[in-house]
Each structure stands twice: as structure tokens, then as C-alpha cells.
Design a protein around this motif. Structure first.
Motif, PDB file in Angstrom:
ATOM      1  N   PHE A 317      25.280 115.185 -35.786  1.00 21.45           N
ATOM      2  CA  PHE A 317      25.941 116.458 -35.487  1.00 21.45           C
ATOM      3  C   PHE A 317      24.948 117.613 -35.376  1.00 21.45           C
ATOM      4  CE2 PHE A 317      29.749 114.209 -37.015  1.00 21.45           C
ATOM      5  CZ  PHE A 317      30.626 114.527 -35.980  1.00 21.45           C
ATOM      6  N   GLN A 318      23.885 117.576 -36.175  1.00 15.65           N
ATOM      7  CA  GLN A 318      22.887 118.637 -36.071  1.00 15.65           C
ATOM      8  C   GLN A 318      22.162 118.552 -34.733  1.00 15.65           C
ATOM      9  OE1 GLN A 318      20.770 119.725 -39.655  1.00 15.65           O
ATOM     10  NE2 GLN A 318      18.873 120.053 -38.531  1.00 15.65           N
ATOM     11  N   GLY A 319      21.853 117.339 -34.314  1.00 12.45           N
ATOM     12  CA  GLY A 319      21.242 117.164 -33.005  1.00 12.45           C
ATOM     13  C   GLY A 319      22.167 117.626 -31.894  1.00 12.45           C
ATOM     14  N   PHE A 320      23.459 117.275 -32.025  1.00 18.30           N
ATOM     15  CA  PHE A 320      24.447 117.690 -31.025  1.00 18.30           C
ATOM     16  C   PHE A 320      24.551 119.214 -30.954  1.00 18.30           C
ATOM     17  CE2 PHE A 320      28.850 119.113 -30.347  1.00 18.30           C
ATOM     18  CZ  PHE A 320      29.048 118.684 -29.037  1.00 18.30           C
ATOM     19  N   MET A 321      24.572 119.865 -32.117  1.00 19.32           N
ATOM     20  CA  MET A 321      24.702 121.326 -32.137  1.00 19.32           C
ATOM     21  C   MET A 321      23.488 121.999 -31.510  1.00 19.32           C
ATOM     22  SD  MET A 321      26.479 122.048 -35.858  1.00 19.32           S
ATOM     23  CE  MET A 321      26.308 123.827 -35.710  1.00 19.32           C
ATOM     24  N   ASN A 322      22.302 121.525 -31.851  1.00 21.08           N
ATOM     25  CA  ASN A 322      21.089 122.139 -31.305  1.00 21.08           C
ATOM     26  C   ASN A 322      21.033 121.991 -29.785  1.00 21.08           C
ATOM     27  OD1 ASN A 322      18.108 121.631 -30.288  1.00 21.08           O
ATOM     28  ND2 ASN A 322      17.971 123.001 -32.033  1.00 21.08           N
ATOM     29  N   ILE A 323      21.288 120.800 -29.299  1.00 21.49           N
ATOM     30  CA  ILE A 323      21.231 120.552 -27.853  1.00 21.49           C
ATOM     31  C   ILE A 323      22.356 121.297 -27.137  1.00 21.49           C
ATOM     32  CG2 ILE A 323      21.437 118.755 -26.073  1.00 21.49           C
ATOM     33  CD1 ILE A 323      20.021 116.864 -28.073  1.00 21.49           C
ATOM     34  N   SER A 324      23.516 121.394 -27.780  1.00 23.56           N
ATOM     35  CA  SER A 324      24.633 122.136 -27.182  1.00 23.56           C
ATOM     36  C   SER A 324      24.311 123.617 -27.050  1.00 23.56           C
ATOM     37  CB  SER A 324      25.900 121.947 -28.027  1.00 23.56           C
ATOM     38  OG  SER A 324      26.333 120.599 -27.992  1.00 23.56           O
ATOM     39  N   VAL A 325      23.586 124.164 -28.029  1.00 24.72           N
ATOM     40  CA  VAL A 325      23.167 125.572 -27.943  1.00 24.72           C
ATOM     41  C   VAL A 325      22.175 125.745 -26.795  1.00 24.72           C
ATOM     42  CG1 VAL A 325      21.826 127.385 -29.098  1.00 24.72           C
ATOM     43  CG2 VAL A 325      23.598 126.157 -30.352  1.00 24.72           C
ATOM     44  N   ALA A 326      21.214 124.845 -26.701  1.00 28.43           N
ATOM     45  CA  ALA A 326      20.187 124.940 -25.656  1.00 28.43           C
ATOM     46  C   ALA A 326      20.764 124.791 -24.260  1.00 28.43           C
ATOM     47  CB  ALA A 326      19.105 123.883 -25.884  1.00 28.43           C
ATOM     48  N   THR A 327      21.893 124.087 -24.154  1.00 29.63           N
ATOM     49  CA  THR A 327      22.512 123.867 -22.843  1.00 29.63           C
ATOM     50  C   THR A 327      23.743 124.739 -22.611  1.00 29.63           C
ATOM     51  OG1 THR A 327      23.727 121.988 -23.792  1.00 29.63           O
ATOM     52  CG2 THR A 327      21.667 121.499 -22.645  1.00 29.63           C
ATOM     53  N   GLY A 328      24.037 125.619 -23.571  1.00 31.36           N
ATOM     54  CA  GLY A 328      25.138 126.571 -23.397  1.00 31.36           C
ATOM     55  C   GLY A 328      26.517 126.042 -23.718  1.00 31.36           C
ATOM     56  N   LEU A 329      26.614 124.875 -24.333  1.00 33.99           N
ATOM     57  CA  LEU A 329      27.924 124.317 -24.683  1.00 33.99           C
ATOM     58  C   LEU A 329      28.505 124.952 -25.935  1.00 33.99           C
ATOM     59  CD1 LEU A 329      27.311 120.517 -23.971  1.00 33.99           C
ATOM     60  CD2 LEU A 329      28.549 122.156 -22.548  1.00 33.99           C
ATOM     61  N   LEU A 330      27.634 125.504 -26.797  1.00 35.77           N
ATOM     62  CA  LEU A 330      28.062 126.160 -28.026  1.00 35.77           C
ATOM     63  C   LEU A 330      27.347 127.502 -28.160  1.00 35.77           C
ATOM     64  CD1 LEU A 330      27.992 123.227 -30.650  1.00 35.77           C
ATOM     65  CD2 LEU A 330      30.021 124.304 -29.650  1.00 35.77           C
ATOM     66  N   PRO A 331      27.905 128.419 -28.963  1.00 34.69           N
ATOM     67  CA  PRO A 331      27.208 129.690 -29.200  1.00 34.69           C
ATOM     68  C   PRO A 331      25.880 129.454 -29.908  1.00 34.69           C
ATOM     69  CG  PRO A 331      29.502 129.791 -29.947  1.00 34.69           C
ATOM     70  CD  PRO A 331      29.208 128.355 -29.637  1.00 34.69           C
ATOM     71  N   ASN A 332      24.972 130.395 -29.791  1.00 33.33           N
ATOM     72  CA  ASN A 332      23.669 130.298 -30.441  1.00 33.33           C
ATOM     73  C   ASN A 332      23.845 130.291 -31.952  1.00 33.33           C
ATOM     74  OD1 ASN A 332      21.013 130.400 -31.187  1.00 33.33           O
ATOM     75  ND2 ASN A 332      20.499 132.198 -29.979  1.00 33.33           N
ATOM     76  N   THR A 333      23.476 129.180 -32.587  1.00 34.01           N
ATOM     77  CA  THR A 333      23.690 129.037 -34.031  1.00 34.01           C
ATOM     78  C   THR A 333      22.398 129.073 -34.837  1.00 34.01           C
ATOM     79  OG1 THR A 333      23.655 126.621 -33.789  1.00 34.01           O
ATOM     80  CG2 THR A 333      25.804 127.694 -33.738  1.00 34.01           C
ATOM     81  N   GLY A 334      21.273 128.821 -34.209  1.00 39.22           N
ATOM     82  CA  GLY A 334      20.009 128.838 -34.934  1.00 39.22           C
ATOM     83  C   GLY A 334      19.840 127.658 -35.867  1.00 39.22           C
ATOM     84  N   ILE A 335      19.985 126.443 -35.324  1.00 39.31           N
ATOM     85  CA  ILE A 335      19.849 125.234 -36.135  1.00 39.31           C
ATOM     86  C   ILE A 335      18.772 124.348 -35.517  1.00 39.31           C
ATOM     87  CG2 ILE A 335      21.572 123.823 -34.922  1.00 39.31           C
ATOM     88  CD1 ILE A 335      22.560 122.991 -37.753  1.00 39.31           C
ATOM     89  N   PRO A 336      17.884 123.753 -36.327  1.00 42.74           N
ATOM     90  CA  PRO A 336      16.775 122.959 -35.775  1.00 42.74           C
ATOM     91  C   PRO A 336      17.221 121.613 -35.225  1.00 42.74           C
ATOM     92  CG  PRO A 336      16.732 122.895 -38.169  1.00 42.74           C
ATOM     93  CD  PRO A 336      17.790 123.883 -37.798  1.00 42.74           C
ATOM     94  N   LEU A 337      16.448 121.098 -34.282  1.00 52.10           N
ATOM     95  CA  LEU A 337      16.678 119.761 -33.727  1.00 52.10           C
ATOM     96  C   LEU A 337      15.999 118.751 -34.653  1.00 52.10           C
ATOM     97  CD1 LEU A 337      17.805 118.069 -31.404  1.00 52.10           C
ATOM     98  CD2 LEU A 337      15.689 118.490 -30.150  1.00 52.10           C
TER      99      LEU A 337
END
Length: 367
Positions: A317-337
Motif C-alpha cells: 500500500f505504501q508503494g501504491f500510494m507513492n506511485i499514485s501521487v507521482a502519477t496524479g491518482l492520489l493527492p500529494n501525501t509525502g510518503i516514501p517509495l
């Protein structure tokens, strides 16, 4: 403390995949900010050593002291708020000879604590008393992390907890009931936080959500990094522009993303290693999660299952969140890959978590 393990039971596949992911991160960080590459290599070496040591120590030892781990976790999180160093309006780091981020360590300590807590209360996990107690025990560290403020880590802790308690035997009826309440609650939450006088989220957090919903209105401010990240990933095409390139319009040379070696490292990978490099990161993350779940399936006890599932959820899930932020799928959350972004606390903590999962695998049930 140390058992007699057989070398053939050691999961070298998991180690190989984690190290491959770290190597990609090491190369990308060197291209994004060369001055940090040696520190990242030091972190990888320390992480591997830490992983190997923890992999041969019976994980039951940690679980025996699960309340002590919980108290240490709370004390570290409180120390951040009292004595932590403030950076960009957040207190997330403390220095005791070395600088580290307790919220990253908290993820792992909470996995260990709840693995033992859920196993001890497995027969009553679906009762109101145990569910309430579990939530209260979660809320204390969660509140301290959120207070830093660190919303992204707070979200990750909640997701990991939900996955662990489900793996521990939570009834499907309760899960469906919670979802029936949560879905409209999330809608109501978004409606409330978008009101001008709301006090739930801080101003910059609301701005990030607005920038995600309407990026064109915030193209020169809050949405600037995400939009540039998407452009960078797309510009890499199939093979990328190459590591350490001299293209002025690139992320690292044009300074279109601040601190690209951390939260937006995936943009660097997509731009410089292309679709192949970007896909390799996702593929490795998926394989690591699958391998952890395989170990969970054969764990000797419920605690082992929950540890392996919890680590799989955290990485996935952390990987998903980071990549989603980088690709615009989620708001910018500031979580490491995981295993890729620069940050020694996160890197070493995750290696330690994998080490414990490896030990769960070494004690797997024999068929």
C-alpha cells in the motif's frame, strides 16, 4: 534466541527482490542528487546486515515483550513532539547521536505489537470489547503521528492495522458493516474538509486535496510538482533519457520538482529509465508482496501470519500510494517509495521488517 535453521529454508528470492529494488533506488538517487548516493549505499548495507541478523532471531522473542515495544513506540513518538526538529512546519525527526524518524519505526513496532495482541485475543477478536480495545490502542500512537503532523503515515498505519486484524480472523460481516459506514463517511469527510471554516485538516493539507481535484487551478502552486512528475514520467517513453543525463528539461536538471530523491523518486525513474524501469519497480513491489503472503500462508502460528501479512500490506500500500501521487491518482501525501526513496530510517526499518518475515518463513509449517 537463535535456532538451528536449514539454509534451504532461507528465502533468498525475497532478499534478491528487495536488493534489486534498492539498487534501482540507489541509481535513481545518484542521478537526482549525487551527494546523497553514498549515504543511501550506507543505508542499504546497514539495512541488509540488520535484515540478516533479525532473520535468524526467533520472532517469538520480540512478541514476548510486545507491551514493552508498544510503550517504547509511544515514548519515541512523544519525544518527537517534545524535542523533535521542525522542518517545513512538521516535527518528524529526533536526534540521539543520529537523526531518525520514529514514525517510520512505529509502523514496524505496531505490526509486532498487534501480531501478538491479536493472536492472544483471537478467540474473542469479533467481540465488541476486543475490537474497542484494539482501536483504542491504535488511536494513541496514531494521534501522536497525526499531531506531528504526518497524515500520510497515519493513513498507512490505519490501512496496515485493518489488514492485520482481518488476517487475524475478523468476521466478514463486521468488515461489510464497517465498509457500509465508511463509504458515506468518506464522502461526508471530503465535503466537510472542503468547507472554508473546517478545522480537521491543516491549510496545506486541504490545498493538496484541492490541487488534486482541480490541478489546472493550482498549476503554478500546489499542483506544480505532481503535474511536472506526470510530464516527466511520460517523457521517458520506453527506454528513458538515461541516468545522469544532461537534458535541461529533465526533472533533476531543471529543478521542476523539489527534493526529487524522496517522495517523487518515481518521476526520476520514469523519466530516466522509461517505461521499463518504472514497470520494473511496480513488478518488484508486487513480487515482494506475493512472497510475503506466501510466507504468511505457511506460518507456524497466527502471529507469524499477521507479521507477514502486515509487512506485505505496508510495502504494497505504501508503494501504491507513492506511485499514485507521482502519477496524479492520489493527492500529494509525502510518503516514501519502499526501498527506493532516500531516507535511512525508512530504508533500514523496512529491511528489518523483511528480516522478521524471513524468520517467520524459516519456522514455516512442514507438510
Amino acid at each position: 534466541m537463535f535456532r538451528q535453521y536449514k539454509l534451504r529454508d532461507y528465502n533468498f528470492k525475497l532478499i534478491f527482490m528487495v536488493v534489486c529494488l534498492s539498487v534501482i533506488g540507489y541509481l535513481a538517487i545518484g542521478s537526482a542528487k549525487e551527494s546523497l548516493q553514498e549515504r543511501q549505499l550506507f543505508g542499504i548495507i546497514c539495512g541488509i546486515l540488520f535484515m540478516v541478523v533479525l532473520s535468524v532471531i526467533d520472532y517469538s522473542i520480540y512478541l514476548y515483550f510486545y507491551w514493552i515495544l508498544y510503550i517504547i513506540n509511544i515514548l519515541l513518538l512523544m519525544a518527537v513532539l517534545l524535542f523533535g526538529r521542525e522542518v517545513n512546519g512538521s516535527k518528524r525527526w529526533i536526534e540521539i547521536g543520529i537523526q531518525f524518524q520514529p514514525s517510520e519505526l512505529a509502523k514496524i513496532l505496531l505490526i509486532l505489537f498487534f501480531a501478538q495482541f491479536i493472536m492472544k485475543n483471537k478467540e474473542h477478536i469479533n467481540t465488541f470489547k476486543i475490537l474497542l480495545l484494539s482501536c483504542l490502542l491504535l488511536l494513541i500512537p496514531l494521534g501522536l503521528i497525526y499531531k506531528e503532523p504526518d497524515l500520510s503515515t497515519s493513513i498507512m498505519v490505519v490501512i496496515t492495522f485493518c489488514v492485520m486484524i482481518f488476517a487475524g480472523g475478523l468476521s466478514y460481516r463486521i468488515v461489510l458493516s464497517v465498509l457500509a459506514i465508511m463509504i458515506p463517511s468518506v464522502v461526508a469527510f471530503f465535503y466537510i474538509i472542503l468547507q472554508p471554516d473546517q478545522t480537521i485538516l491543516q491549510g496545506y493539507q486541504v490545498t493538496r486535496i484541492l490541487a488534486w481535484l482541480e490541478p489546472e487551478k493550482y498549476a503554478d502552486s500546489a499542483a506544480y510538482q505532481q503535474l511536472n512528475s506526470i510530464t516527466a514520467i511520460g517523457s521517458g517513453q520506453l527506454l528513458g533519457k538515461g541516468l545522469n543525463n544532461n537534458v535541461i528539461a529533465s526533472v533533476k536538471n531543471g529543478n521542476f520538482i523539489s527534493e526529487p530523491q524522496t517522495d517523487f523518486i518515481y518521476a526520476v525513474i520514469g523519466e530516466e529509465l522509461g517505461f521499463i524501469g518504472a514497470f520494473a519497480v511496480i513488478f518488484l513491489l508486487i513480487l515482494i508482496v506475493i512472497e510475503c503472503l506466501k510466507i504468511a500462508k505457511n506460518a507456524k502460528d497466527t502471529a507469524g501470519v499477521i507479521i507477514a501479512v502486515g509487512v506485505a500490506a505496508l510495502i504494497g500500500f505504501q508503494g501504491f500510494m507513492n506511485i499514485s501521487v507521482a502519477t496524479g491518482l492520489l493527492p500529494n501525501t509525502g510518503i516514501p517509495l519502499p526501498f527506493v526513496s532516500y531516507g535511512l530510517t525508512s530504508l533500514v526499518s523496512l529491511y528489518g521488517a523483511v528480516g522478521i518475515v524471513l524468520n517467520v518463513g524459516l519456522q514455516a509449517k512442514k507438510y
